[in-house]
Scaffold this active site. Structure first.
Site, PDB file in Angstrom:
ATOM      1  N   GLU A 234      -7.291  -4.319   0.959  1.00 33.36           N
ATOM      2  CA  GLU A 234      -8.022  -5.560   0.654  1.00 33.36           C
ATOM      3  C   GLU A 234      -9.237  -5.726   1.567  1.00 33.36           C
ATOM      4  O   GLU A 234      -9.466  -6.793   2.141  1.00 33.36           O
ATOM      5  CB  GLU A 234      -7.079  -6.772   0.753  1.00 33.36           C
ATOM      6  CG  GLU A 234      -5.904  -6.665  -0.207  1.00 33.36           C
ATOM      7  CD  GLU A 234      -4.999  -7.890  -0.235  1.00 33.36           C
ATOM      8  OE1 GLU A 234      -4.866  -8.549   0.803  1.00 33.36           O
ATOM      9  OE2 GLU A 234      -4.430  -8.156  -1.312  1.00 33.36           O
ATOM     10  N   LYS A 308       6.191  -3.779   2.120  1.00 30.48           N
ATOM     11  CA  LYS A 308       6.613  -5.015   1.440  1.00 30.48           C
ATOM     12  C   LYS A 308       7.850  -4.716   0.588  1.00 30.48           C
ATOM     13  O   LYS A 308       7.960  -3.619   0.031  1.00 30.48           O
ATOM     14  CB  LYS A 308       5.492  -5.557   0.564  1.00 30.48           C
ATOM     15  CG  LYS A 308       4.346  -6.160   1.374  1.00 30.48           C
ATOM     16  CD  LYS A 308       3.413  -7.025   0.528  1.00 30.48           C
ATOM     17  CE  LYS A 308       2.281  -7.540   1.401  1.00 30.48           C
ATOM     18  NZ  LYS A 308       1.402  -8.513   0.740  1.00 30.48           N
ATOM     19  N   ASP A 313       3.768  -7.649  -4.708  1.00 27.69           N
ATOM     20  CA  ASP A 313       3.347  -8.511  -3.611  1.00 27.69           C
ATOM     21  C   ASP A 313       4.176  -9.794  -3.599  1.00 27.69           C
ATOM     22  O   ASP A 313       3.687 -10.846  -4.009  1.00 27.69           O
ATOM     23  CB  ASP A 313       1.859  -8.839  -3.795  1.00 27.69           C
ATOM     24  CG  ASP A 313       1.286  -9.575  -2.609  1.00 27.69           C
ATOM     25  OD1 ASP A 313       1.970  -9.670  -1.587  1.00 27.69           O
ATOM     26  OD2 ASP A 313       0.142 -10.057  -2.708  1.00 27.69           O
ATOM     27  N   GLU A 341       4.251 -18.173  -0.548  1.00 34.49           N
ATOM     28  CA  GLU A 341       2.966 -17.992  -1.231  1.00 34.49           C
ATOM     29  C   GLU A 341       3.108 -18.043  -2.755  1.00 34.49           C
ATOM     30  O   GLU A 341       2.419 -18.809  -3.418  1.00 34.49           O
ATOM     31  CB  GLU A 341       2.350 -16.653  -0.797  1.00 34.49           C
ATOM     32  CG  GLU A 341       1.045 -16.362  -1.512  1.00 34.49           C
ATOM     33  CD  GLU A 341       0.399 -15.060  -1.061  1.00 34.49           C
ATOM     34  OE1 GLU A 341       0.928 -14.406  -0.159  1.00 34.49           O
ATOM     35  OE2 GLU A 341      -0.657 -14.713  -1.631  1.00 34.49           O
TER      36      GLU A 341
HETATM   37  O1  GCW Z   1      -0.765 -11.157  -1.186  1.00 31.59           O
HETATM   38  C1  GCW Z   1      -1.740 -10.968  -0.323  1.00 31.59           C
HETATM   39  C2  GCW Z   1      -2.057 -12.325   0.206  1.00 31.59           C
HETATM   40  C3  GCW Z   1      -3.048 -12.219   1.333  1.00 31.59           C
HETATM   41  C4  GCW Z   1      -2.435 -11.336   2.414  1.00 31.59           C
HETATM   42  C5  GCW Z   1      -2.090  -9.977   1.813  1.00 31.59           C
HETATM   43  C6  GCW Z   1      -1.386  -9.061   2.796  1.00 31.59           C
HETATM   44  C7  GCW Z   1      -2.791 -11.375   4.788  1.00 31.59           C
HETATM   45  O2  GCW Z   1      -2.536 -13.105  -0.850  1.00 31.59           O
HETATM   46  O3  GCW Z   1      -3.307 -13.503   1.800  1.00 31.59           O
HETATM   47  O4  GCW Z   1      -3.321 -11.171   3.493  1.00 31.59           O
HETATM   48  O5  GCW Z   1      -1.239 -10.149   0.723  1.00 31.59           O
HETATM   49  O6  GCW Z   1      -0.167  -9.042   2.777  1.00 31.59           O
HETATM   50  O7  GCW Z   1      -2.045  -8.393   3.561  1.00 31.59           O
END
Ligand code: GCW
Length: 607
Positions: A234, A308, A313, A341
């Site tokens: 990202e 993760k 996500d 989230e």
């Molecule tokens: O899902 C995304 C989140 C971001 C987060 C990213 C991550 C810290 O929307 O806010 O950034 O994952 O886990 O790195």
């Protein structure tokens, strides 16, 4: 307010400098009538032994083991549980981490409990009492590592190891007596800001820069747990810029930290976040495996890959990440997310332990050495925004200690420590909490599909919010069908698992309903195992999810919460009901319009 430590003294004196001192203090103040001897037994490390002989207790353990043992004894006795005459325990996972996504301007990325507990206005700013309470909260449920800053390392956190090191060291001093070591998120490109012309991990000048940095950092914080890194993810910098892979990047940092016993915790959240939605060959859940599986066995001993829990996500339902199953020669940490989230922003009730237990069921023993969770804490008086969100932090700690913890026992212990309820009310609240994930799942996105949320903010329904966007999270619903085929005849995601795992999901007629649309693209008329059509199941789940939320609100109205919690809980419940209704209406309307198929019971899809 001290979360579940309500029966504990409000504050811990500042002159207590070791876990054993804290242990003695907590005992004297919470169990004044009990005779408890503490025996220092370094060989037990973080583990402990609790022994009872007539009316005498003996707790033995290494330095922090004593503290964990004492917290366990206190909490079991306060909540009226039976403590066996001999009770021994040691942690299953050596690093039990809480990852804060706090920025130095005081904001918290994906934070729903107010501003940062550590920072404000570009600098360290905290209330020492609250920091000590946080130390107690963490130690009382067995957590031992705290990363204080966001993995997206912005200015001025990029200078945390440089200009702010003395302040960081002072903060570490607050946590040390609680057996907690700090960790920092670092920016991979940092050497570039210090006269080094590259951040290439194989360049000697880069290696030297990190080695010097580690030396400086460890001279101030000798017990730092290590560095946490989000690279090539990202928009964050990473080794790809230099044509290097993630083993090159992680190993370079690992070499810098190894003289001091530090770990590099390297996140595997790497995927193409600029995907073209028309590209059907790229399937985001496949990304982590493609980036890391071939590197299995090539990481240094002090590298931990933090994965993760699911391949997307932190959605409400995802299968366990294939990386967590397949990288047998690499140290792994499973990353969970306490911050809600995608799971209701700490407005909607969402108790996570049932979901975590499912993940652990799929994880063979010994596959991971460590657990991490994105923090749900902030500066709100109760630390977690919704008072019930504290159950997620508490039970996460117990599970990170030993994943075999009994779900209901863990939740009930939290209730007993937090509220003064009758046995009947306790069971009502436990039932409500333990069903909350399923309720949320029913009124939000259907059958494992995820992602039908408002973009960026991630609260509230928006079925096509991500559909034609860059993030690779498509459901491709059209007038006939919905979902992505991820089997061997589709994107092949399922091929990243072993044959036995694959067999459970490959055939839509056998695939468990809850994962159906994660793995398959199916017509609305598809017959589910219970005989219902897929479209009918979508309608039913949404109506049912909303109705269950209404019943939750009724239960809550009858429970005797203390005043300070009642207002928070009721106000959030009202919002949850609104949210549940909106999800139900919008998702059902979306599928009704696309499919043109009416609800069999003639319920009004959109009032
Ligand atoms: O899902 C995304 C989140 C971001 C987060 C990213 C991550 C810290 O929307 O806010 O950034 O994952 O886990 O790195």
């Amino acid at each position: 307010m001290n979360a579940w430590l309500r029966s504990f003294p409000a504050s811990v004196p500042s002159d207590l400098s070791s876990p054993a001192d804290i242990a003695r203090f907590e005992l004297d103040h919470t169990l004044p009538g009990e005779k408890v001897t503490l025996v220092d037994m370094p060989s037990l490390g973080e583990g402990y032994q609790i022994r009872r002989e007539s009316d005498m207790w003996t707790v033995s353990g290494g330095s922090s083991g004593l503290l964990y043992g004492v917290y366990t004894l206190i909490q079991m006795l306060l909540s009226g549980e039976d403590v066996p005459d001999l009770f021994e325990s040691s942690p299953e996972y050596s690093l039990r981490m809480l990852d804060s996504w706090d920025n130095m301007d005081g904001t918290v990325e994906r934070g729903y409990s107010g501003r940062s507990l550590f920072f404000e206005n570009g600098r360290f700013a905290y209330d020492p009492e609250r920091i000590k309470t946080l130390g107690r909260m963490m130690a009382s449920c067995g957590l031992n590592v705290l990363c204080i800053n966001n993995v997206n390392v912005h200015e001025p956190a990029q200078r945390l190891l440089e200009d702010y090191l003395p302040e960081a060291a002072e903060l570490a001093d607050f946590f040390r007596p609680f057996g907690i070591r700090l960790m920092f998120s670092v920016d991979f490109s940092r050497p570039l800001y210090h006269g080094v012309s590259t951040a290439d991990p194989l360049d000697p000048a880069v290696r030297d820069w990190w080695a010097d940095t580690a030396k400086r950092v460890y001279s101030m914080i000798p017990d730092l747990a290590g560095f946490l890194v989000k690279a090539d993810s990202e928009g964050r910098p990473g080794p790809f810029t230099y044509g290097r892979n993630h083993a090159d990047g992680a190993n370079m940092l690992a070499d810098a930290l190894s003289p001091y016993g530090g770990f590099v915790v390297w996140r595997c959240f790497v995927y193409n976040c600029r995907q073209d939605w028309r590209d059907t060959t790229t399937d985001r859940p496949k990304a982590a495996w493609e980036h890391y599986a071939f590197l299995d066995g090539s990481f240094r001993d002090n590298v931990i890959l933090q994965v993760k829990h699911g391949p997307f996500d932190f959605q409400v339902r995802e299968p366990v990440s294939p990386l967590l199953l397949g990288m047998k020669r690499t140290k792994l940490a499973m990353e969970l997310q306490l911050a809600q989230e995608y799971t209701g922003h700490q407005i909607d009730i969402y108790t996570m332990i049932p979901m975590w237990k499912e993940l652990f069921e799929d994880l063979p023993a010994g596959n991971i050495m460590s657990v991490a969770a994105v923090s749900n804490l902030g500066r709100d008086l109760n630390y977690t925004g919704h008072p019930f969100a504290a159950v997620n932090l508490y039970t996460y700690g117990l599970l990170a200690w030993n994943h075999a913890v009994d779900t209901r026992t863990a939740v009930c212990r939290w209730i007993r420590l937090t509220y003064d309820f009758s046995a009947e009310d306790e069971q009502k609240l436990a039932d409500l909490l333990l069903s909350s994930r399923r309720v949320y799942e029913q009124y939000t996105a259907p059958l494992g599909i995820g992602w039908m949320v408002n973009p960026h903010d991630h609260y509230g329904p928006n079925p096509s919010g991500y559909e034609y966007d860059l993030w690779g999270t498509y459901h491709k619903a059209d007038r006939n069908a919905v979902g992505i085929d991820r089997t061997s005849s589709g994107t092949g995601y399922l091929c990243q698992y072993s044959d036995s795992y694959r067999r459970k999901y490959e055939d839509p007629d056998l695939c468990p309903d809850l994962y159906l649309l994660f793995y398959h693209r199916l017509p609305y008329t598809f017959r589910m195992k219970d005989g219902r059509t897929l479209i009918q199941r979508i309608y039913d789940d949404h109506f049912e999810g909303y109705e269950k939320a209404v019943r939750m609100a009724e239960t809550i109205a009858c429970l005797p919460f203390p005043e300070e919690d009642r207002a928070e809980i009721e106000q959030r419940m009202k919002k949850q009901l609104y949210n549940a209704k909106e999800w139900c209406d919008i998702i059902n309307t979306f599928f009704h319009r696309l499919s043109g198929i009416d609800d069999e019971y003639g319920r009004r899809i959109y009032p």
